[in-house]
Design an enzyme around this catalytic site. Sequence first.
Site, mmCIF file in Angstrom:
data_model
loop_
_atom_site.group_PDB
_atom_site.id
_atom_site.type_symbol
_atom_site.label_atom_id
_atom_site.label_comp_id
_atom_site.label_asym_id
_atom_site.label_seq_id
_atom_site.Cartn_x
_atom_site.Cartn_y
_atom_site.Cartn_z
ATOM 1 N N HIS A 172 21.363 -9.164 -12.380
ATOM 2 C CA HIS A 172 20.187 -9.519 -11.573
ATOM 3 C C HIS A 172 20.511 -10.780 -10.781
ATOM 4 C CE1 HIS A 172 17.472 -7.031 -14.396
ATOM 5 N NE2 HIS A 172 17.739 -6.357 -13.294
ATOM 6 N N GLU A 175 19.286 -14.596 -11.313
ATOM 7 C CA GLU A 175 19.409 -15.214 -12.641
ATOM 8 C C GLU A 175 20.682 -16.059 -12.699
ATOM 9 O OE1 GLU A 175 18.864 -11.734 -15.142
ATOM 10 O OE2 GLU A 175 16.887 -11.368 -14.282
ATOM 11 N N ARG A 228 16.601 -9.926 -6.574
ATOM 12 C CA ARG A 228 16.973 -9.431 -7.903
ATOM 13 C C ARG A 228 17.954 -8.252 -7.841
ATOM 14 N NH1 ARG A 228 14.387 -8.174 -13.177
ATOM 15 N NH2 ARG A 228 14.386 -5.950 -13.577
ATOM 16 N N HIS A 296 21.262 -12.194 -19.072
ATOM 17 C CA HIS A 296 20.113 -12.244 -18.171
ATOM 18 C C HIS A 296 19.371 -13.559 -18.394
ATOM 19 C CE1 HIS A 296 19.837 -7.919 -16.850
ATOM 20 N NE2 HIS A 296 20.726 -7.826 -17.826
ATOM 21 N N GLU A 371 18.640 -13.062 -22.949
ATOM 22 C CA GLU A 371 17.753 -13.608 -21.917
ATOM 23 C C GLU A 371 17.796 -15.117 -22.140
ATOM 24 O OE1 GLU A 371 16.084 -12.123 -19.488
ATOM 25 O OE2 GLU A 371 16.067 -10.011 -20.051
HETATM 26 ZN ZN LIG Z 1 17.716 -9.795 -15.693
#
Ligand SMILES: [Zn+2]
Length: 409
Positions: A172, A175, A228, A296, A371
């Site tokens: 993404h 990020e 993104r 992420h 994340e």
């Molecule tokens: Zn992501």
Amino acid sequence: MKLILVVLGLASVALATQVRFDNFQVHRIIPTTESQVQALRELQENNVAYNFWSGVEGIEQPVDIMIPPHLINDFQDFLSLQQLTSEVFIDNVQDRIDNEKPKVQSRAFGWTDYYRLNDIYAWLDSIVAEFPNVVTPVVGGSSYEGRQIRGVRVSYSSANRNRTVFVEAGIHAREWITNAVSTYILNQLLRSSDSRIRAIAQYYDWYFFPSVNPDGYEYSHTTNRMWRKTRTPYGSCYGADPNRNWGYRWNTGGASTNPCSDTFAGPNPFSERSTSTLSQFFTGISSQTVAYISFHSYSQLLLIPYGHTTQNLDNYAELKQVGDRAAAALASRFGTRYTVGNIAATIYVATGGSMDWAKGTYGTRITYTYELRDQGRYGFVLPADQIIPTGQETLDSFVVIFEEFLGKL
Ligand SMILES: [Zn+2]
Ligand SMILES: *[C@@H]1O[C@H](CO)[C@@H](O)[C@H](O)[C@H]1NC(C)=O
């Protein structure tokens, strides 16, 4: 004729300009009823002007939405109609963007700033030159706009071949902390003198791909910080979500069929050149690969397959046990708290992700999606002075995960 030229001229100026986010706000909303959850889902699907920074997970699960200034009043009407309240987490996104990078930028590559793709790739070249017996350049694939997905292989012994670890970051585009943390960990595996880091570095073969969505990453630097997706054109909109595009249970929930949506799954599995080429690369090394790690941001979660079901399948129990210990190690440095669990149970149903594809297709044993920081105060625009602490704590958890299998693979 003159008019047409003027219009074209304006269009090209617009293309070269950075999108600004002056007075864009990020609100956090916590729905408490199923009808509120449904209303938020409809808002996400039907009005792409509201930029969702998180998915709509369900009752009591926070949802972060970026709202342009001209829609603040409409948004307040939506909230009162739905009997929802919100908390303003960021009152001016442009202000966050303006303070994301250090005032004085150093020319040398490092971990106190965010870097463009070519700087990252030049740094990969530099470690290949510095550690010629250990680091080999690899090309994992290519993108729609023709950029390479470059990475490196780190190998201290040919005996490690069947203990390969695959690490991808930046799928993404916005990020940015993920690209930075991946190179931080790679650098430490090469240079640290800590005995625990040396032990894992020298037991596995490592593939690191710091920027697996290179078109999106560059676009997030040059044009739209909040980009993104990939940059493949689809009608009047651009890009598919490269983490909804992999060919395992593709588009069976938590993905959109609307090309203008940020979670557009693509017209078919592996429609994106970046995901199809990277998946072919992974297939080539899948029989020797024991781990798939995907980075992420944000939310501070350590996620385990799968995204299509809340059931705990395959070796969930093993991954949860090791993951809990990894999260404890991560917290012990600065107190950063992570939640560990199945994707669908911990966040929301999401299909077509890269890690699930590796697990579901090849049964890769050690599979985690991070994340990274934070929990929404900066969101995707994490200040560069948090790169090193985020790298340090993430490496602490990495050591726990990969120590667990030392001597056992
Ligand atoms: Zn992501
Ligand atoms: C890796 O596994 C393959 C297939 O089992 C085997 O043929 C090969 O010798 C192994 N390589 C190493 C370095 O252990």
